[in-house]
Design an enzyme around this catalytic site. Structure first.
Site, PDB file in Angstrom:
ATOM      1  N   SER A  23       0.823  -1.217   0.000  1.00 14.76           N
ATOM      2  CA  SER A  23       0.000   0.000   0.000  1.00 14.76           C
ATOM      3  C   SER A  23       0.856   1.266   0.000  1.00 14.76           C
ATOM      4  O   SER A  23       1.913   1.320   0.634  1.00 14.76           O
ATOM      5  CB  SER A  23      -0.904   0.011   1.232  1.00 14.76           C
ATOM      6  OG  SER A  23      -1.533   1.256   1.341  1.00 14.76           O
ATOM      7  N   LYS A  73     -13.003  -4.654   4.333  1.00 16.61           N
ATOM      8  CA  LYS A  73     -13.906  -3.501   4.166  1.00 16.61           C
ATOM      9  C   LYS A  73     -15.368  -3.818   4.476  1.00 16.61           C
ATOM     10  O   LYS A  73     -16.073  -2.980   5.022  1.00 16.61           O
ATOM     11  CB  LYS A  73     -13.799  -2.950   2.743  1.00 16.61           C
ATOM     12  CG  LYS A  73     -12.546  -2.139   2.499  1.00 16.61           C
ATOM     13  CD  LYS A  73     -12.556  -1.549   1.090  1.00 16.61           C
ATOM     14  CE  LYS A  73     -11.300  -0.744   0.832  1.00 16.61           C
ATOM     15  NZ  LYS A  73     -11.258  -0.134  -0.488  1.00 16.61           N
ATOM     16  N   ASN A  94     -14.025   2.110   4.554  1.00 17.29           N
ATOM     17  CA  ASN A  94     -12.583   2.219   4.281  1.00 17.29           C
ATOM     18  C   ASN A  94     -11.897   3.186   5.246  1.00 17.29           C
ATOM     19  O   ASN A  94     -10.675   3.286   5.240  1.00 17.29           O
ATOM     20  CB  ASN A  94     -12.312   2.629   2.817  1.00 17.29           C
ATOM     21  CG  ASN A  94     -12.433   4.122   2.605  1.00 17.29           C
ATOM     22  OD1 ASN A  94     -13.246   4.778   3.255  1.00 17.29           O
ATOM     23  ND2 ASN A  94     -11.644   4.677   1.709  1.00 17.29           N
ATOM     24  N   GLY A 133     -17.599  -3.601 -12.487  1.00 18.34           N
ATOM     25  CA  GLY A 133     -17.003  -3.985 -11.212  1.00 18.34           C
ATOM     26  C   GLY A 133     -17.959  -3.702 -10.069  1.00 18.34           C
ATOM     27  O   GLY A 133     -18.503  -2.599  -9.963  1.00 18.34           O
ATOM     28  N   ALA A 134     -18.160  -4.719  -9.219  1.00 18.70           N
ATOM     29  CA  ALA A 134     -19.088  -4.564  -8.091  1.00 18.70           C
ATOM     30  C   ALA A 134     -18.460  -5.085  -6.808  1.00 18.70           C
ATOM     31  O   ALA A 134     -19.142  -5.530  -5.894  1.00 18.70           O
ATOM     32  CB  ALA A 134     -20.382  -5.303  -8.396  1.00 18.70           C
ATOM     33  N   ALA A 137     -14.463  -1.423  -4.492  1.00 21.80           N
ATOM     34  CA  ALA A 137     -14.350  -0.143  -5.207  1.00 21.80           C
ATOM     35  C   ALA A 137     -15.591   0.118  -6.054  1.00 21.80           C
ATOM     36  O   ALA A 137     -16.154   1.214  -6.035  1.00 21.80           O
ATOM     37  CB  ALA A 137     -13.108  -0.146  -6.086  1.00 21.80           C
ATOM     38  N   GLY A 256      -6.978   6.298 -11.699  1.00 19.83           N
ATOM     39  CA  GLY A 256      -7.218   5.890 -10.319  1.00 19.83           C
ATOM     40  C   GLY A 256      -6.410   6.640  -9.273  1.00 19.83           C
ATOM     41  O   GLY A 256      -6.797   6.711  -8.105  1.00 19.83           O
TER      42      GLY A 256
HETATM   43  P1  NAD Z   1     -12.439  -6.423  -4.836  1.00 20.25           P
HETATM   44  O1  NAD Z   1     -11.657  -7.668  -4.625  1.00 20.25           O
HETATM   45  O2  NAD Z   1     -13.395  -5.984  -3.809  1.00 20.25           O
HETATM   46  O3  NAD Z   1     -13.263  -6.549  -6.233  1.00 20.25           O
HETATM   47  C1  NAD Z   1     -12.634  -7.061  -7.388  1.00 20.25           C
HETATM   48  C2  NAD Z   1     -13.485  -6.743  -8.611  1.00 20.25           C
HETATM   49  O4  NAD Z   1     -12.770  -7.164  -9.782  1.00 20.25           O
HETATM   50  C3  NAD Z   1     -14.818  -7.476  -8.648  1.00 20.25           C
HETATM   51  O5  NAD Z   1     -15.772  -6.697  -9.303  1.00 20.25           O
HETATM   52  C4  NAD Z   1     -14.476  -8.722  -9.472  1.00 20.25           C
HETATM   53  O6  NAD Z   1     -15.624  -9.310 -10.059  1.00 20.25           O
HETATM   54  C5  NAD Z   1     -13.576  -8.094 -10.518  1.00 20.25           C
HETATM   55  N1  NAD Z   1     -12.683  -9.043 -11.174  1.00 20.25           N
HETATM   56  C6  NAD Z   1     -11.682  -9.755 -10.613  1.00 20.25           C
HETATM   57  N2  NAD Z   1     -11.076 -10.512 -11.562  1.00 20.25           N
HETATM   58  C7  NAD Z   1     -11.714 -10.235 -12.742  1.00 20.25           C
HETATM   59  C8  NAD Z   1     -11.559 -10.676 -14.085  1.00 20.25           C
HETATM   60  N3  NAD Z   1     -10.610 -11.546 -14.416  1.00 20.25           N
HETATM   61  N4  NAD Z   1     -12.377 -10.178 -15.039  1.00 20.25           N
HETATM   62  C9  NAD Z   1     -13.344  -9.285 -14.729  1.00 20.25           C
HETATM   63  N5  NAD Z   1     -13.553  -8.816 -13.458  1.00 20.25           N
HETATM   64  C10 NAD Z   1     -12.749  -9.299 -12.495  1.00 20.25           C
HETATM   65  O7  NAD Z   1     -11.356  -5.291  -5.140  1.00 20.25           O
HETATM   66  P2  NAD Z   1     -11.608  -3.717  -5.064  1.00 20.25           P
HETATM   67  O8  NAD Z   1     -11.264  -3.212  -3.722  1.00 20.25           O
HETATM   68  O9  NAD Z   1     -12.971  -3.447  -5.605  1.00 20.25           O
HETATM   69  O10 NAD Z   1     -10.478  -3.184  -6.068  1.00 20.25           O
HETATM   70  C11 NAD Z   1     -10.672  -3.201  -7.469  1.00 20.25           C
HETATM   71  C12 NAD Z   1      -9.579  -2.335  -8.083  1.00 20.25           C
HETATM   72  O11 NAD Z   1      -9.766  -0.972  -7.674  1.00 20.25           O
HETATM   73  C13 NAD Z   1      -8.158  -2.718  -7.617  1.00 20.25           C
HETATM   74  O12 NAD Z   1      -7.272  -2.574  -8.695  1.00 20.25           O
HETATM   75  C14 NAD Z   1      -7.857  -1.691  -6.531  1.00 20.25           C
HETATM   76  O13 NAD Z   1      -6.472  -1.415  -6.410  1.00 20.25           O
HETATM   77  C15 NAD Z   1      -8.583  -0.465  -7.069  1.00 20.25           C
HETATM   78  N6  NAD Z   1      -8.955   0.479  -6.011  1.00 20.25           N
HETATM   79  C16 NAD Z   1      -8.544   1.756  -6.172  1.00 20.25           C
HETATM   80  C17 NAD Z   1      -8.888   2.709  -5.232  1.00 20.25           C
HETATM   81  C18 NAD Z   1      -8.409   4.110  -5.434  1.00 20.25           C
HETATM   82  O14 NAD Z   1      -8.489   4.900  -4.489  1.00 20.25           O
HETATM   83  N7  NAD Z   1      -7.979   4.465  -6.625  1.00 20.25           N
HETATM   84  C19 NAD Z   1      -9.664   2.357  -4.110  1.00 20.25           C
HETATM   85  C20 NAD Z   1     -10.078   1.034  -3.996  1.00 20.25           C
HETATM   86  C21 NAD Z   1      -9.711   0.089  -4.957  1.00 20.25           C
END
Ligand code: NAD
Length: 291
Positions: A23, A73, A94, A133-134, A137, A256
């Site tokens: 992180s 989370k 978060n 994405g669900a 994030a 991001g």
């Molecule tokens: P999470 O594990 O809660 O969710 C993962 C998501 O990715 C789900 O929607 C899942 O279905 C999808 N996914 C995983 N593998 C996949 C694939 N092969 N094909 C299609 N979809 C797929 O993770 P998160 O916390 O939601 O994080 C998601 C991304 O967002 C990460 O890259 C994380 O670093 C980024 N993020 C960024 C911030 C920021 O402040 N910029 C904050 C939180 C998360």
């Protein structure tokens, strides 16, 4: 300003699983505290799932607040004394604020995301969005967009472990906000193309584009159109395949890293009432993330 630990130094930090060592939050907040003159330290606090309840109880007595990351989370919600309205709707926390002996769970991911798209000139009110994405994030992003009164949101996800809970969340959100929100299978490419075609905003909030999935995109270039603003939650790499594709197409984009900075700034405001020097931290942070 020199950061010297003394008897008044406050404790903040990041509670997460074993990926926490990657992180950027400790570096980001430490640099900010130093610049602003906040007398606090921000530590990385890696824990196991079975320690979560005890850690929440322990930190309540000694910390000002802390961030929470994967995989806690959603699980941490049940140990909070209160949840902010946004965190309650998102079902994810978060940022924890400790005030008057209570743990208050917030979610600054969604608000940080919206701040970031507003910074590139996109006001979501009344617009149509496709959010891919669900997970943590994604649900923060589409919930905040609904709270900002977008007109309609198409949420796409693969049929993985997030699917069932998202079906319920989407229905609750639509009922709570009056915004049309629907869930679709990411593998239905024709439907995805149609949703993007009628959308003003396209968001990738999946892991696609980072880590093992770096260099990949959830959408094909032919799905883009000239009225679209494109945002990504992924911040490593700084420019994902999706953002590069959108830039090459001539579209306005929001990466991001802006969301990461904005959610961190909102957390500092909650803990200390201070304004994180976002531009200064971004400059420092970009140097770190590029190496
Ligand atoms: P999470 O594990 O809660 O969710 C993962 C998501 O990715 C789900 O929607 C899942 O279905 C999808 N996914 C995983 N593998 C996949 C694939 N092969 N094909 C299609 N979809 C797929 O993770 P998160 O916390 O939601 O994080 C998601 C991304 O967002 C990460 O890259 C994380 O670093 C980024 N993020 C960024 C911030 C920021 O402040 N910029 C904050 C939180 C998360």
């Amino acid at each position: 300003m020199e950061l010297a630990i003394n008897g008044e130094t406050k404790l903040a930090g990041l509670v997460g699983g074993d990926t926490i060592t990657q992180s950027f939050s400790p570096m980001m907040h430490t640099a900010s505290f130093k610049e602003v003159g906040v007398n606090a330290v921000y530590l990385s606090l890696p824990i196991e799932m079975d320690q979560l309840k005890e850690v929440v109880a322990g930190l309540k007595d000694i910390a000002v607040g802390y961030n929470v990351t994967m995989p806690f989370k959603t699980y941490i919600c049940e140990y909070m004394d209160e949840l902010s309205p946004a965190a309650k709707l998102m079902g994810a926390v978060n940022t924890v604020e400790i005030r008057d002996g209570k743990c208050i769970g917030h979610n600054t991911d969604g608000a940080g995301f919206v701040e970031n798209i507003k910074n590139v000139g996109f006001d979501p009110k009344g617009k149509i969005a496709t959010v891919i994405g669900a997970g943590g994030a994604g649900s923060a992003v589409f919930t905040q967009l609904a709270l900002e009164q977008v007109e309609e949101i198409y949420v796409y996800n693969i049929k993985d472990s997030f699917w069932d809970s998202t079906e319920k969340r989407v229905a609750q959100l639509a009922e709570h906000t009056g915004v049309k929100v629907s869930l679709h299978d990411l593998n239905n490419r024709d439907e995805l193309k149609e949703s993007i075609f009628v959308s003003d905003l396209l968001v990738n909030a999946t892991k696609v584009g980072s880590g093992e999935l770096e260099g990949q995109s959830s959408i094909d270039e032919e799905m883009l159109h000239e009225c679209l603003v494109v945002a990504d939650t992924v911040y490593k790499p700084l420019e994902t395949k999706l953002i590069k594709m959108a830039k090459d197409y001539g579209l306005v984009t929001a990466g991001g890293v802006g969301m990461l900075l904005q959610q961190a700034a909102l957390a500092e405001k909650i803990w200390f009432g201070t304004d994180m020097p976002v531009a200064y931290i971004e400059k420092k942070f970009l140097l770190i993330i590029r190496v």
